[in-house]
Design an enzyme around this catalytic site. Structure first.
Site, mmCIF file in Angstrom:
data_model
loop_
_atom_site.group_PDB
_atom_site.id
_atom_site.type_symbol
_atom_site.label_atom_id
_atom_site.label_comp_id
_atom_site.label_asym_id
_atom_site.label_seq_id
_atom_site.Cartn_x
_atom_site.Cartn_y
_atom_site.Cartn_z
ATOM 1 N N GLU A 105 -13.644 21.398 -2.114
ATOM 2 C CA GLU A 105 -13.454 19.943 -2.275
ATOM 3 C C GLU A 105 -12.422 19.608 -3.353
ATOM 4 O O GLU A 105 -12.690 18.832 -4.272
ATOM 5 C CB GLU A 105 -14.799 19.262 -2.575
ATOM 6 N N GLU A 120 -19.864 22.329 5.077
ATOM 7 C CA GLU A 120 -20.979 21.597 4.456
ATOM 8 C C GLU A 120 -21.341 20.453 5.377
ATOM 9 O O GLU A 120 -20.498 19.574 5.628
ATOM 10 C CB GLU A 120 -20.608 21.046 3.075
HETATM 11 O O1 AHR Z 1 -23.840 20.698 -1.324
HETATM 12 C C1 AHR Z 1 -23.871 19.942 -2.494
HETATM 13 C C2 AHR Z 1 -22.482 19.584 -2.976
HETATM 14 O O2 AHR Z 1 -21.897 18.692 -2.076
HETATM 15 C C3 AHR Z 1 -21.485 20.708 -3.074
HETATM 16 O O3 AHR Z 1 -21.557 21.377 -4.281
HETATM 17 C C4 AHR Z 1 -20.170 19.996 -2.962
HETATM 18 O O4 AHR Z 1 -19.179 20.808 -2.395
HETATM 19 C C5 AHR Z 1 -20.484 18.768 -2.137
HETATM 20 O O5 AHR Z 1 -19.977 17.625 -2.710
#
Ligand code: AHR
Length: 499
Positions: free
Chosen positions: A172, A291
């Site tokens: 990210e 994610e």
């Molecule tokens: O999964 C939780 C968090 O969400 C992770 O650390 C991040 O990559 C995202 O913002």
């Protein structure tokens, strides 16, 4: 209310890469400490890994687990987590305001992966660090021996290289919250140089460039096109992340969240293909949806957590029946886009926005979302079919018309099975659904499993771990190759046929 699904084994989307059923373990909250690792727990093995948790993970059959973050990785020194434990430093962990003991690191995680029957998907720190550390980490992890870093791994007790195939170039990096966050151009340059060095050490690895953190980012779209323009020759995947929530109690829109996920995937595919076209490229950039989940229940509780604790109970969403439906439709979206989504990670796996919960010193249990995840992973291997779906629609504030029936279908030539994953996200009515299997010749129902609860807010707890669990569905009738079943309102269904 009536719906139809028409299937044909010649109408295919693509081969499903099993890695779309991956997951994620971050050094965050109780994911590692108290989740996968708890020496002293009655179920802990000789290495301190909880075997009750391992058993629940093995049941899902998770092909790949992303590690060690997440936001965590952007401030992480991988060297802190290797070598004699007594010498590992305690650090301020600035992504989640915690204390990191470094009791678990790369080598222990790779040991755990073997026990869990999974492969590691390793992220490198391109936030506070850069290409040089990434290069060193690949050498430490993957080089056989005879160099300082590979011999250091051997001195740490790991004679054989870990041979980690899949690597994330940071996490990210578009996010202002990210340690060492970057503009697209800054990231593109760093990612390119890191990728070059990492592949010089091990040309067999595959690399994931960071896409946007979500579609709401002001740079969404430009970010992907800039980063891919700079890294096209070196990277294999671009990442997507998304989390949905029902913060304002608009259930109808919440249940339709996967419509946004489908559109997100299509947009990123378009940008990948645009980049390929302008570069006269020969390869498709594939998608790593590394994610995805529902995340909102724990937001308020997390704002009250005191700083600088070891493994505080953060991001511990208690998932309900409605969340399981959204997760089911997100899995359907991944399957419907199996031609381009080749890796996906439910975020995360244990305790932290996770399908599996534990109590320190106590039991482990399955949350509601565990069930669609397990069933999609177990039965969703093969070829994704292009299901022609006709469905009644309901109106929603966020998405307008929403088809009540959300479906995906998988054909496995080897076992001669067709599996239909069908969510009736209509909350009022059961849906009479006709599945047209005439193109497959003789078809026989072998499984109808339904996840349903009259109360959309029903959850599983340590005391009532099976409150929301799949039941045998009522099945249906087969008439001249058309199978008709009644899908209860607000239900996830697995219908499996031998063909
Ligand atoms: O999964 C939780 C968090 O969400 C992770 O650390 C991040 O990559 C995202 O913002």
């Amino acid at each position: 209310m009536k719906a139809k699904i028409k299937l044909d084994k010649d109408f295919t989307i693509g081969q499903i890469d099993p890695r779309i059923f991956g997951s994620f373990i971050e050094h965050l909250g109780r994911a590692v400490y108290g989740g996968i690792y708890e020496p002293g727990h009655p179920s802990a093995d000789e290495a301190g890994f909880r075997q009750d948790v391992l058993a629940l993970i093995r049941d899902i059959d998770v092909p790949v687990v992303r590690y060690p973050g997440g936001n965590f990785v952007s401030g992480y020194n991988w060297e802190d987590g290797v070598g004699p434990r007594a010498q590992r430093p305690r650090r301020l962990e600035l992504a989640w305001n915690s204390i990191e003991t470094n009791e678990i690191g790369l080598n222990e995680f790779c040991d755990w992966c073997k026990k869990a029957g999974t492969d590691p998907m390793m992220a490198v720190n391109l936030g506070t660090r850069g290409p040089d550390e990434a290069r060193a980490l690949v050498e430490y992890a993957n080089f056989a021996g005879g160099t300082a870093l590979s011999d250091l791994r051997r001195a740490h007790g790991y004679q054989k290289p870990h041979d980690i195939k899949l690597w994330c170039l940071g996490n990210e990096m578009d996010g202002p919250w990210q340690m060492g966050g970057k503009t697209a151009t800054e990231y593109g340059r760093t990612a390119l140089e890191a990728a070059k060095l990492m592949k010089l050490v091990d040309s067999s690895i595959q690399l994931v460039a960071c896409g946007s953190s979500n579609t709401g980012m002001p740079t969404f779209g430009h970010w992907e096109s800039t980063v891919l323009d700079m890294t096209y020759d070196e990277v294999d995947y671009i990442s997507l992340h998304t989390y949905y929530g029902n913060r304002d109690g608009d259930m109808k829109s919440f249940l339709a969240s996967a419509m946004d996920m489908d559109a997100f995937i299509q947009s990123v595919v378009s940008i990948c293909d645009y980049t390929r076209a302008i570069k006269r490229g020969k390869k498709d950039i594939m998608l790593s949806f590394d994610e995805w989940n529902v995340w909102f229940h724990s937001n308020d509780a997390d704002s009250a957590i005191k700083k600088w604790q070891e493994a505080p109970p953060m991001l511990e969403d208690r998932y309900d029946m409605a969340d399981a439906l959204v997760v089911g439709t997100m899995l359907n979206a991944l399957l419907r886009n199996a031609d381009r989504v080749k890796v996906a990670c439910m975020a995360q796996l244990v305790n932290v926005i996770a399908p599996i919960m534990t109590q320190n010193g106590g039991p482990a249990w399955r949350q509601t979302i565990y069930w669609p995840y397990l069933q999609a992973s177990r039965y969703g291997r093969g070829t994704s079919l292009r299901a022609a779906v006709e469905s009644p629609k309901y109106d929603s504030k966020q998405y307008g018309d929403v088809p009540a029936l959300d479906a995906s279908a998988v054909y496995d030539a080897h076992s001669r099975t067709v599996t239909v994953f069908a969510v009736n996200r209509g909350i009022g009515d059961a849906l009479e659904t006709a599945i047209d299997l005439r193109a497959f010749g003789d078809a026989r129902l072998t499984l109808h499993s339904t996840l349903h609860h009259a109360d959309l807010t029903a959850v599983n707890t340590a005391a009532a771990p099976d409150n929301v669990a799949p039941q045998d569905g009522p099945g249906g009738t087969m008439d001249a190759g058309i199978f008709t079943a009644l899908l209860p309102a607000a239900s996830w269904n697995v219908l499996r046929f031998h063909v």
